[in-house]
Design an enzyme around this catalytic site. Structure first.
Site, PDB file in Angstrom:
ATOM      1  N   ASP A  32       0.864  -1.179   0.000  1.00 18.75           N
ATOM      2  CA  ASP A  32       0.000   0.000   0.000  1.00 18.75           C
ATOM      3  C   ASP A  32       0.903   1.232   0.000  1.00 18.75           C
ATOM      4  O   ASP A  32       2.030   1.187   0.506  1.00 18.75           O
ATOM      5  CB  ASP A  32      -0.891  -0.004   1.257  1.00 18.75           C
ATOM      6  CG  ASP A  32      -2.148   0.818   1.067  1.00 18.75           C
ATOM      7  OD1 ASP A  32      -3.238   0.221   1.002  1.00 18.75           O
ATOM      8  OD2 ASP A  32      -2.035   2.058   0.974  1.00 18.75           O
ATOM      9  N   LYS A  37      -0.552   2.840   7.407  1.00 14.96           N
ATOM     10  CA  LYS A  37      -1.335   1.598   7.337  1.00 14.96           C
ATOM     11  C   LYS A  37      -0.389   0.387   7.299  1.00 14.96           C
ATOM     12  O   LYS A  37      -0.622  -0.621   7.965  1.00 14.96           O
ATOM     13  CB  LYS A  37      -2.186   1.650   6.060  1.00 14.96           C
ATOM     14  CG  LYS A  37      -3.359   0.714   6.071  1.00 14.96           C
ATOM     15  CD  LYS A  37      -4.129   0.747   4.770  1.00 14.96           C
ATOM     16  CE  LYS A  37      -5.086   1.913   4.662  1.00 14.96           C
ATOM     17  NZ  LYS A  37      -5.722   1.984   3.326  1.00 14.96           N
ATOM     18  N   THR A 123     -14.122  -3.358  -7.212  1.00 16.32           N
ATOM     19  CA  THR A 123     -15.418  -3.249  -7.892  1.00 16.32           C
ATOM     20  C   THR A 123     -15.314  -2.161  -8.955  1.00 16.32           C
ATOM     21  O   THR A 123     -14.983  -1.022  -8.644  1.00 16.32           O
ATOM     22  CB  THR A 123     -16.504  -2.893  -6.864  1.00 16.32           C
ATOM     23  OG1 THR A 123     -16.507  -3.918  -5.873  1.00 16.32           O
ATOM     24  CG2 THR A 123     -17.868  -2.798  -7.507  1.00 16.32           C
ATOM     25  N   PHE A 254     -32.211 -10.761   3.413  1.00 17.97           N
ATOM     26  CA  PHE A 254     -32.289  -9.396   2.849  1.00 17.97           C
ATOM     27  C   PHE A 254     -33.720  -8.911   2.666  1.00 17.97           C
ATOM     28  O   PHE A 254     -33.997  -8.042   1.859  1.00 17.97           O
ATOM     29  CB  PHE A 254     -31.448  -9.258   1.563  1.00 17.97           C
ATOM     30  CG  PHE A 254     -30.019  -8.915   1.911  1.00 17.97           C
ATOM     31  CD1 PHE A 254     -29.217  -9.863   2.528  1.00 17.97           C
ATOM     32  CD2 PHE A 254     -29.507  -7.653   1.686  1.00 17.97           C
ATOM     33  CE1 PHE A 254     -27.926  -9.548   2.923  1.00 17.97           C
ATOM     34  CE2 PHE A 254     -28.213  -7.336   2.080  1.00 17.97           C
ATOM     35  CZ  PHE A 254     -27.423  -8.291   2.688  1.00 17.97           C
ATOM     36  N   GLY A 262     -27.076   0.992   3.739  1.00 18.53           N
ATOM     37  CA  GLY A 262     -26.028   2.010   3.717  1.00 18.53           C
ATOM     38  C   GLY A 262     -24.702   1.319   3.494  1.00 18.53           C
ATOM     39  O   GLY A 262     -24.647   0.216   2.964  1.00 18.53           O
ATOM     40  N   CYS A 265     -20.705   0.069   0.031  1.00 19.93           N
ATOM     41  CA  CYS A 265     -20.866  -0.754  -1.182  1.00 19.93           C
ATOM     42  C   CYS A 265     -22.221  -0.600  -1.862  1.00 19.93           C
ATOM     43  O   CYS A 265     -22.287  -0.158  -3.006  1.00 19.93           O
ATOM     44  CB  CYS A 265     -20.605  -2.204  -0.836  1.00 19.93           C
ATOM     45  SG  CYS A 265     -18.981  -2.436  -0.099  1.00 19.93           S
ATOM     46  N   LYS A 268     -23.093   2.961  -3.228  1.00 16.84           N
ATOM     47  CA  LYS A 268     -22.121   3.360  -4.261  1.00 16.84           C
ATOM     48  C   LYS A 268     -22.304   2.528  -5.528  1.00 16.84           C
ATOM     49  O   LYS A 268     -22.270   3.051  -6.644  1.00 16.84           O
ATOM     50  CB  LYS A 268     -20.709   3.165  -3.689  1.00 16.84           C
ATOM     51  CG  LYS A 268     -19.581   3.271  -4.676  1.00 16.84           C
ATOM     52  CD  LYS A 268     -18.238   3.290  -3.962  1.00 16.84           C
ATOM     53  CE  LYS A 268     -17.563   1.957  -3.864  1.00 16.84           C
ATOM     54  NZ  LYS A 268     -16.887   1.443  -5.026  1.00 16.84           N
ATOM     55  N   LYS A 330     -24.165  -0.862   9.895  1.00 16.70           N
ATOM     56  CA  LYS A 330     -24.772  -2.135  10.301  1.00 16.70           C
ATOM     57  C   LYS A 330     -23.982  -2.648  11.498  1.00 16.70           C
ATOM     58  O   LYS A 330     -22.872  -2.171  11.760  1.00 16.70           O
ATOM     59  CB  LYS A 330     -24.765  -3.142   9.155  1.00 16.70           C
ATOM     60  CG  LYS A 330     -23.383  -3.629   8.746  1.00 16.70           C
ATOM     61  CD  LYS A 330     -23.493  -4.772   7.757  1.00 16.70           C
ATOM     62  CE  LYS A 330     -22.138  -5.413   7.516  1.00 16.70           C
ATOM     63  NZ  LYS A 330     -22.206  -6.518   6.574  1.00 16.70           N
ATOM     64  N   ARG A 337     -19.623   4.886   6.657  1.00 14.24           N
ATOM     65  CA  ARG A 337     -19.874   5.423   5.302  1.00 14.24           C
ATOM     66  C   ARG A 337     -21.348   5.237   4.945  1.00 14.24           C
ATOM     67  O   ARG A 337     -21.906   4.157   5.134  1.00 14.24           O
ATOM     68  CB  ARG A 337     -18.996   4.694   4.273  1.00 14.24           C
ATOM     69  CG  ARG A 337     -17.537   5.103   4.337  1.00 14.24           C
ATOM     70  CD  ARG A 337     -16.701   4.301   3.376  1.00 14.24           C
ATOM     71  NE  ARG A 337     -16.672   2.884   3.743  1.00 14.24           N
ATOM     72  CZ  ARG A 337     -16.178   1.922   2.966  1.00 14.24           C
ATOM     73  NH1 ARG A 337     -15.694   2.214   1.775  1.00 14.24           N
ATOM     74  NH2 ARG A 337     -16.184   0.670   3.373  1.00 14.24           N
TER      75      ARG A 337
HETATM   76  C1  UGA Z   1     -22.302  -5.864   0.704  1.00 14.94           C
HETATM   77  C2  UGA Z   1     -22.633  -7.240   0.116  1.00 14.94           C
HETATM   78  O1  UGA Z   1     -23.564  -7.915   0.971  1.00 14.94           O
HETATM   79  C3  UGA Z   1     -21.355  -8.090  -0.031  1.00 14.94           C
HETATM   80  O2  UGA Z   1     -21.674  -9.321  -0.678  1.00 14.94           O
HETATM   81  C4  UGA Z   1     -20.366  -7.310  -0.877  1.00 14.94           C
HETATM   82  O3  UGA Z   1     -19.139  -8.033  -1.017  1.00 14.94           O
HETATM   83  C5  UGA Z   1     -20.068  -5.983  -0.198  1.00 14.94           C
HETATM   84  O4  UGA Z   1     -21.298  -5.234  -0.085  1.00 14.94           O
HETATM   85  C6  UGA Z   1     -19.095  -5.231  -1.073  1.00 14.94           C
HETATM   86  O5  UGA Z   1     -19.466  -4.854  -2.188  1.00 14.94           O
HETATM   87  O6  UGA Z   1     -17.908  -5.127  -0.705  1.00 14.94           O
HETATM   88  P1  UGA Z   1     -21.807  -4.969   3.182  1.00 14.94           P
HETATM   89  O7  UGA Z   1     -21.720  -3.615   2.567  1.00 14.94           O
HETATM   90  O8  UGA Z   1     -20.740  -5.422   4.140  1.00 14.94           O
HETATM   91  O9  UGA Z   1     -21.815  -6.092   2.030  1.00 14.94           O
HETATM   92  O10 UGA Z   1     -23.178  -5.025   3.937  1.00 14.94           O
HETATM   93  P2  UGA Z   1     -24.535  -5.879   3.850  1.00 14.94           P
HETATM   94  O11 UGA Z   1     -24.506  -6.932   4.868  1.00 14.94           O
HETATM   95  O12 UGA Z   1     -24.845  -6.241   2.450  1.00 14.94           O
HETATM   96  O13 UGA Z   1     -25.571  -4.754   4.328  1.00 14.94           O
HETATM   97  C7  UGA Z   1     -25.760  -3.583   3.546  1.00 14.94           C
HETATM   98  C8  UGA Z   1     -26.814  -2.711   4.152  1.00 14.94           C
HETATM   99  O14 UGA Z   1     -28.105  -3.281   3.980  1.00 14.94           O
HETATM  100  C9  UGA Z   1     -26.660  -2.447   5.657  1.00 14.94           C
HETATM  101  O15 UGA Z   1     -26.892  -1.078   5.888  1.00 14.94           O
HETATM  102  C10 UGA Z   1     -27.746  -3.292   6.278  1.00 14.94           C
HETATM  103  O16 UGA Z   1     -28.211  -2.757   7.492  1.00 14.94           O
HETATM  104  C11 UGA Z   1     -28.825  -3.233   5.209  1.00 14.94           C
HETATM  105  N1  UGA Z   1     -29.757  -4.385   5.233  1.00 14.94           N
HETATM  106  C12 UGA Z   1     -29.312  -5.641   5.029  1.00 14.94           C
HETATM  107  C13 UGA Z   1     -31.111  -4.158   5.446  1.00 14.94           C
HETATM  108  O17 UGA Z   1     -31.546  -2.996   5.619  1.00 14.94           O
HETATM  109  N2  UGA Z   1     -31.979  -5.220   5.441  1.00 14.94           N
HETATM  110  C14 UGA Z   1     -31.539  -6.493   5.246  1.00 14.94           C
HETATM  111  O18 UGA Z   1     -32.382  -7.410   5.262  1.00 14.94           O
HETATM  112  C15 UGA Z   1     -30.181  -6.708   5.044  1.00 14.94           C
END
Ligand code: UGA
Length: 457
Positions: A32, A37, A123, A254, A262, A265, A268, A330, A337
């Protein structure tokens, strides 16, 4: 067998991937440009919260299988496979900024002295890899063969170590059988354990990643749109989601209705997919995603509106006190973010409420982006004298709160469970006005015999 791996870019994805590759038995160098870091990772310290990662990282640093450096030259000389894990942040227009990716290729490729495979994990908008392949070809030193593959990452924050070691699928975007072979060597362990492999071309591999995140966002906004209808009609979104989820064509995951998505990922990637489709003249194909974003934003608006309505007190105070439980986007993460919780907290502060935030892990990052808010060191301190309690990030600690104890600390007894996961019955029994986002918690519902309830799938 492939033995030596470099991971370029040691942020969230790269640090986890580097430790994961060491765990799979490879010698790994993580590179990096951020010297602080690199110092921290070399000492076995992870500069963000991710359960299990510090242990994995320090184990392999101590064993000598994993090291970190700021020198891309070292990576160029060392590795047979280079994983590129740099960030592709959002530009103001919503498109992805590819400048870090280009900088890595420009720095790495001219320094290569041996045949190798470069594997993109970042990504990216569809079409990026093919353009990079042309760039790589132009920069490759004479006598060296360099191939490019795309291998998107699907790890979830909070479960990053598990997802890296036990991926639910592997996607290999390749242009030659040699690249596929190499990737199969790298992932031999998870493949032997049954991880399905999809071998495809570069654009499909790139598109799998963004479309997976767009689909997850769509699923969340779909159930949140139903939650809006439930709120109006007296239907219950949680039982609706259970009933939908029993159909295995739909699935229960989900479909957690609440404050919406939020993080770094989903928001964005939805925006980047829209931006890329528009660039390609295919904006219509993803027009529905604007609706997905609209629903997601309305969840935050609803909580702000309902909180302000609940604060409408008829005494001499100009504004009320709000206890905000949760700042991370979460649970099991300190990432703020695009955090729905933090946006709601900031908007209530802007509206004149006295907001105190508590999060078990994310207070420090939250303070750095929202210094105008007050942060409590404990849930107890956040709750003291609050008129309204907002449950915005569903940490286990909040699920275990005793409503009687909470009521002794607070001034008012209004709680909005914006994640729809708290057990309403003890809150109602303790005299709380328990508000939800589309979940039915009227005392009458609490009296429904339990056999009429449906277990979550
Ligand atoms: C997400 C994807 O789930 C991963 O597969 C992916 O690799 C990652 O983005 C990425 O692109 O790097 P992540 O951002 O860690 O993972 O979080 P998630 O677990 O997907 O949750 C995303 C948001 O959705 C959170 O704010 C969570 O609170 C919300 N959420 C999730 C809900 O509001 N309801 C649900 O039923 C599930």
């Amino acid at each position: 067998m492939t033995a030596r791996i470099s991971v370029i870019g040691t942020g969230y994805l790269g640090a986890t991937h580097a430790a994961g590759m060491a765990e799979l038995g490879f010698e790994v160098i993580g590179v990096d440009t951020d010297a602080a870091k690199i110092r921290s990772l070399s000492a076995g310290t992870v500069p963000f919260y991710e359960p299990g990662l510090p242990e994995l990282l320090s184990k392999h640093v101590a064993a000598g299988a994993l090291r970190f450096s700021t020198s891309i030259e070292e990576a160029a000389e060392f590795a047979d496979v280079h994983f590129v894990c740099v960030g592709t942040p959002q530009t103001p227009g919503g498109a992805a900024d590819l400048s870090y990716l280009h900088a890595v290729i420009d720095a790495l490729v001219p320094r290569l002295t041996r045949n190798c495979l470069i594997v993109g994990k970042s990504t990216v908008p569809v079409g990026t890899a093919e353009a990079l392949a042309t760039r790589i070809e132009a920069l490759t030193p004479a006598g060296v063969t360099v191939e490019l593959a795309w291998n998107p990452e699907f790890l979830r924050e909070g479960h990053a170590v598990f997802d890296t070691l036990h991926p639910n699928r592997l996607v290999f975007g390749v242009t030659t059988p040699g690249a596929e072979w190499e990737l199969r060597q790298v992932y031999a362990t998870p493949i032997a354990e049954g991880a399905p492999v999809v071998v495809t071309n570069l654009p499909t591999a790139e598109l799998v990643k963004v479309s997976a995140n767009a689909f997850l966002a769509t699923k969340i906004s779909f159930i949140n749109a139903m939650a809006e209808l439930c709120s109006i009609t007296g239907a219950d979104v949680t039982l609706l989601a259970d009933a939908l989820g029993h159909d295995d064509r739909i699935g229960r995951k989900f479909l957690g209705a609440g404050l919406g998505y939020g993080g770094g990922c989903l928001p964005k990637d939805v925006k980047a997919l829209i931006a890329r489709a528009e660039e390609l003249g295919a904006g219509e194909s993803v027009e529905f995603l604007h609706g997905i974003e609209g629903v997601n934003q309305r969840r935050r608006d609803t909580v702000v509106t309902e909180t302000l309505a609940a604060l409408d007190r008829k005494d001499d105070r100009a504004y009320g006190r709000v206890a905000v439980l949760g700042a991370a986007f979460k649970p099991l993460s300190d990432d703020v973010r695009e955090s729905p919780a933090l946006e709601v907290a900031k908007r209530l502060h802007d509206a004149g409420a006295l907001v105190t935030v508590y999060d078990p892990e994310a207070s420090v990052p939250a303070r750095s982006v929202a210094p105008q808010l007050r942060y409590a060191a404990s849930v107890e301190a956040a709750l003291r004298k609050a008129d309204v309690v907002l449950h915005l990030t569903e940490w286990q600690e909040f699920r275990e709160l005793d409503p009687v104890w909470v009521g002794e600390l607070t001034a008012g007894r209004v709680i909005i469970d914006a994640r729809n996961v708290l057990d309403p019955e003890p809150w109602l029994a303790a005299g709380w006005n328990f508000k939800t986002l589309g979940r039915l918690v009227e005392p009458a519902a609490a009296a429904v015999p339990s056999r009429d309830r449906v277990e979550s799938a």
